[in-house]
Design an enzyme around this catalytic site. Sequence first.
Site, PDB file in Angstrom:
ATOM      1  N   LYS A  22       0.857  -1.208   0.000  1.00 34.06           N
ATOM      2  CA  LYS A  22       0.000   0.000   0.000  1.00 34.06           C
ATOM      3  C   LYS A  22       0.883   1.246   0.000  1.00 34.06           C
ATOM      4  CE  LYS A  22      -1.727   1.496   4.053  1.00 34.06           C
ATOM      5  NZ  LYS A  22      -1.408   2.893   4.397  1.00 34.06           N
ATOM      6  N   ASN A  23       1.902   1.249   0.842  1.00 29.31           N
ATOM      7  CA  ASN A  23       2.691   2.476   1.032  1.00 29.31           C
ATOM      8  C   ASN A  23       3.713   2.719  -0.063  1.00 29.31           C
ATOM      9  OD1 ASN A  23       1.136   2.889   3.240  1.00 29.31           O
ATOM     10  ND2 ASN A  23       2.726   2.428   4.751  1.00 29.31           N
ATOM     11  N   ARG A  93      -4.332  10.721   4.556  1.00 25.24           N
ATOM     12  CA  ARG A  93      -3.236  11.688   4.630  1.00 25.24           C
ATOM     13  C   ARG A  93      -2.266  11.570   3.465  1.00 25.24           C
ATOM     14  NH1 ARG A  93       0.303  11.595   6.743  1.00 25.24           N
ATOM     15  NH2 ARG A  93       0.849  13.757   7.096  1.00 25.24           N
ATOM     16  N   CYS A 117      -4.678  12.444  12.957  1.00 21.93           N
ATOM     17  CA  CYS A 117      -5.413  11.180  12.838  1.00 21.93           C
ATOM     18  C   CYS A 117      -5.211  10.422  14.152  1.00 21.93           C
ATOM     19  CB  CYS A 117      -4.921  10.371  11.646  1.00 21.93           C
ATOM     20  SG  CYS A 117      -3.288   9.722  11.908  1.00 21.93           S
ATOM     21  N   ARG A 122      -0.096  14.975  12.447  1.00 23.81           N
ATOM     22  CA  ARG A 122       0.606  14.589  11.222  1.00 23.81           C
ATOM     23  C   ARG A 122       1.069  15.859  10.499  1.00 23.81           C
ATOM     24  NH1 ARG A 122      -0.880   9.284  10.042  1.00 23.81           N
ATOM     25  NH2 ARG A 122       0.971   9.204   8.757  1.00 23.81           N
ATOM     26  N   ASP A 125       5.273  20.166   7.888  1.00 25.58           N
ATOM     27  CA  ASP A 125       6.220  21.292   7.792  1.00 25.58           C
ATOM     28  C   ASP A 125       7.479  20.952   7.003  1.00 25.58           C
ATOM     29  OD1 ASP A 125       6.509  19.585  10.146  1.00 25.58           O
ATOM     30  OD2 ASP A 125       8.250  20.802  10.606  1.00 25.58           O
ATOM     31  N   ASP A 309       4.892   0.744  12.086  1.00 24.93           N
ATOM     32  CA  ASP A 309       3.638   0.148  11.596  1.00 24.93           C
ATOM     33  C   ASP A 309       3.432  -1.277  12.071  1.00 24.93           C
ATOM     34  OD1 ASP A 309       3.675   1.803   8.337  1.00 24.93           O
ATOM     35  OD2 ASP A 309       3.220   2.495  10.350  1.00 24.93           O
ATOM     36  N   ILE A 331       8.451   7.179  16.716  1.00 25.68           N
ATOM     37  CA  ILE A 331       8.060   7.859  15.470  1.00 25.68           C
ATOM     38  C   ILE A 331       6.767   8.640  15.673  1.00 25.68           C
ATOM     39  CG2 ILE A 331       7.541   7.561  13.019  1.00 25.68           C
ATOM     40  CD1 ILE A 331      10.384   6.690  13.702  1.00 25.68           C
ATOM     41  N   ARG A 401      -8.724  -0.482   5.209  1.00 25.17           N
ATOM     42  CA  ARG A 401      -7.869   0.529   4.559  1.00 25.17           C
ATOM     43  C   ARG A 401      -6.520  -0.080   4.174  1.00 25.17           C
ATOM     44  NH1 ARG A 401      -6.746   5.866   7.491  1.00 25.17           N
ATOM     45  NH2 ARG A 401      -5.425   5.897   5.667  1.00 25.17           N
TER      46      ARG A 401
HETATM   47  C1  EPZ Z   1       4.384   6.982   6.230  1.00 23.60           C
HETATM   48  O1  EPZ Z   1       3.635   8.050   6.770  1.00 23.60           O
HETATM   49  C2  EPZ Z   1       3.464   5.780   6.198  1.00 23.60           C
HETATM   50  N1  EPZ Z   1       2.296   6.054   5.361  1.00 23.60           N
HETATM   51  C3  EPZ Z   1       2.993   5.441   7.615  1.00 23.60           C
HETATM   52  O2  EPZ Z   1       2.211   4.244   7.528  1.00 23.60           O
HETATM   53  C4  EPZ Z   1       4.220   5.165   8.474  1.00 23.60           C
HETATM   54  O3  EPZ Z   1       3.805   4.901   9.805  1.00 23.60           O
HETATM   55  C5  EPZ Z   1       5.154   6.376   8.446  1.00 23.60           C
HETATM   56  O4  EPZ Z   1       5.504   6.684   7.077  1.00 23.60           O
HETATM   57  C6  EPZ Z   1       6.435   6.140   9.221  1.00 23.60           C
HETATM   58  O5  EPZ Z   1       7.110   5.029   8.693  1.00 23.60           O
HETATM   59  C7  EPZ Z   1       2.420   5.968   4.017  1.00 23.60           C
HETATM   60  O6  EPZ Z   1       3.481   5.696   3.487  1.00 23.60           O
HETATM   61  C8  EPZ Z   1       1.165   6.196   3.216  1.00 23.60           C
HETATM   62  P1  EPZ Z   1       6.426  10.430   8.239  1.00 23.60           P
HETATM   63  P2  EPZ Z   1       4.235   9.564   6.729  1.00 23.60           P
HETATM   64  O7  EPZ Z   1       6.278  11.702   7.510  1.00 23.60           O
HETATM   65  O8  EPZ Z   1       5.131   9.722   5.572  1.00 23.60           O
HETATM   66  C9  EPZ Z   1       6.960  13.647  11.639  1.00 23.60           C
HETATM   67  C10 EPZ Z   1       0.320   2.888   7.787  1.00 23.60           C
HETATM   68  O9  EPZ Z   1      -0.108   2.369   8.820  1.00 23.60           O
HETATM   69  N2  EPZ Z   1       6.845  14.623  10.553  1.00 23.60           N
HETATM   70  O10 EPZ Z   1       7.588   9.549   7.905  1.00 23.60           O
HETATM   71  O11 EPZ Z   1       3.099  10.483   6.871  1.00 23.60           O
HETATM   72  C11 EPZ Z   1       5.664  12.870  11.864  1.00 23.60           C
HETATM   73  O12 EPZ Z   1       4.803  13.569  12.749  1.00 23.60           O
HETATM   74  C12 EPZ Z   1       0.811   4.326   7.838  1.00 23.60           C
HETATM   75  O13 EPZ Z   1       0.436   2.309   6.673  1.00 23.60           O
HETATM   76  C13 EPZ Z   1       7.087  15.968  10.848  1.00 23.60           C
HETATM   77  O14 EPZ Z   1       7.394  16.330  11.970  1.00 23.60           O
HETATM   78  O15 EPZ Z   1       5.090   9.581   8.061  1.00 23.60           O
HETATM   79  C14 EPZ Z   1       6.162  11.587  12.477  1.00 23.60           C
HETATM   80  O16 EPZ Z   1       6.391  11.788  13.849  1.00 23.60           O
HETATM   81  C15 EPZ Z   1       0.537   4.986   9.175  1.00 23.60           C
HETATM   82  N3  EPZ Z   1       6.982  16.880   9.832  1.00 23.60           N
HETATM   83  C16 EPZ Z   1       7.499  11.343  11.781  1.00 23.60           C
HETATM   84  O17 EPZ Z   1       7.883  12.620  11.251  1.00 23.60           O
HETATM   85  C17 EPZ Z   1       6.653  16.492   8.549  1.00 23.60           C
HETATM   86  O18 EPZ Z   1       6.599  17.378   7.658  1.00 23.60           O
HETATM   87  C18 EPZ Z   1       7.446  10.343  10.643  1.00 23.60           C
HETATM   88  O19 EPZ Z   1       6.392  10.727   9.808  1.00 23.60           O
HETATM   89  C19 EPZ Z   1       6.427  15.128   8.281  1.00 23.60           C
HETATM   90  C20 EPZ Z   1       6.526  14.214   9.287  1.00 23.60           C
END
Ligand code: EPZ
Length: 422
Positions: A22-23, A93, A117, A122, A125, A309, A331, A401
Amino acid sequence: MDIFHIEGPVKLKGSVTINGSKNASLPIMAASILAGGCSTLKSTPNLSDISVFSKLLICLGCKVRKDSRGNISIDSSVIDNTIGEYDIVRKMRASICILGPLLARCGKAQVSMPGGCAIGDRPVDIHLRGLRELGAKIYLKNGYIVAEVRRRLTGKNIFLGGPFGSTVLGTANILMAATLAKGKTIIESAACEPEISDLANCLNNMGAKISGIGSPRLTVKGVKNLNPIKYNIIPDRIEAGTFMVAAAITKSQLHLENCRVDHMMAVVDKLRSIGVTVEAAGTGCIVRRKGPIKSTDIITQPYPGFPTDLQAQFMALLALAKGNSIIVEKIFPDRFMHVAELGRMAADLRKEGRAVIVAGVKKLIAAPVMASDLRASAALVLAALAAEGKTIVNRVYHIDRGYEKIEKRLNPLGAKIQRKKV
Ligand code: EPZ
């Protein structure tokens, strides 16, 4: 709304084929925006998130067709709308990753702020910081991110690190935008997840010039345009990990086909350390547990560390371990919606900030529980397979999902899951 009735405890036996990721599918679907023409993605999973993303691409002007064998064709010859509507983005998202490709292809984009969420805030920035570095003008208006660039994006050295490591979809956004930018871009502290490598390989197949794939430093030489492609999505390592836990929590043996064990070394290492055997077999592996589950400590980290995850699923498993385990979520510090629900099933869990102390119990007891987010819901299903009695899982749409009709995959292996409408 659907609910699950799940009888336990059960033993599982047999073989299951892991679906496409999916991802990886979602950002690669977004990448089709970069090349006017018809791209075909193979091995995409049949999930509600994929359907929602298809709707989003159709709103932008793409023609999207999906067949029953996991092939999606996306004709992005015409992009006549550059707005990602709130109603779609709020449901998923990952919609944020149309921002980079729309900016690169059309010079403008408006995407609703994704909002939070169940697993916490989420923020985006870092996405916006990276796109500004590439020359985009970005501001917020009525809950929408408005992005525009007068001429062409310009390559830059960009640092994408944040307080929790890198950002997976942020890396996807900047990487896709950089492929059509003028000049060279270096993305420092890029996410190294296999899904990002799959996206980068797909982009290179489209004519992009990306090097450093799989490393935290990606170098992109901008090109004038990209071509549509036929591309095969990698297997879903999180779905594979979920089925591995299903074998372990029911003290069973399962054969996982189409499973990239090399994408799951942290997970396999952890399983072996708690008494679960994982052996390569065919296009995947055989997972088996015979003895007790040993306790352990888990700290979630960016890839190649232990994936956030699979944190909830392992918490369900360690709830039945001999001794105490500690799970630290580094994370998404609020990603513990499953703790209270597992507690209703007699798991002995104590949350201390971003850590949970898991005191192993002899058995879990069936109870009505509430699904809250994709992976927490999967953890409840796994716990129900091992719990004594009939567990009722509410709000099953969360599971749909990320897992294609999970009851149709688990029941042939010996599970007793009934999907009911309420
Ligand atoms: C991806 O989400 C995955 N989703 C998530 O899987 C997964 O948990 C996550 O990566 C971490 O591995 C998809 O790929 C569709 P991040 P993403 O940006 O990219 C912070 C599932 O269950 N952050 O890597 O949205 C954020 O708050 C889903 O399949 C900022 O601070 O996650 C988090 O603490 C859930 N600023 C950390 O970084 C930003 O601009 C990692 O988030 C972006 C993120």
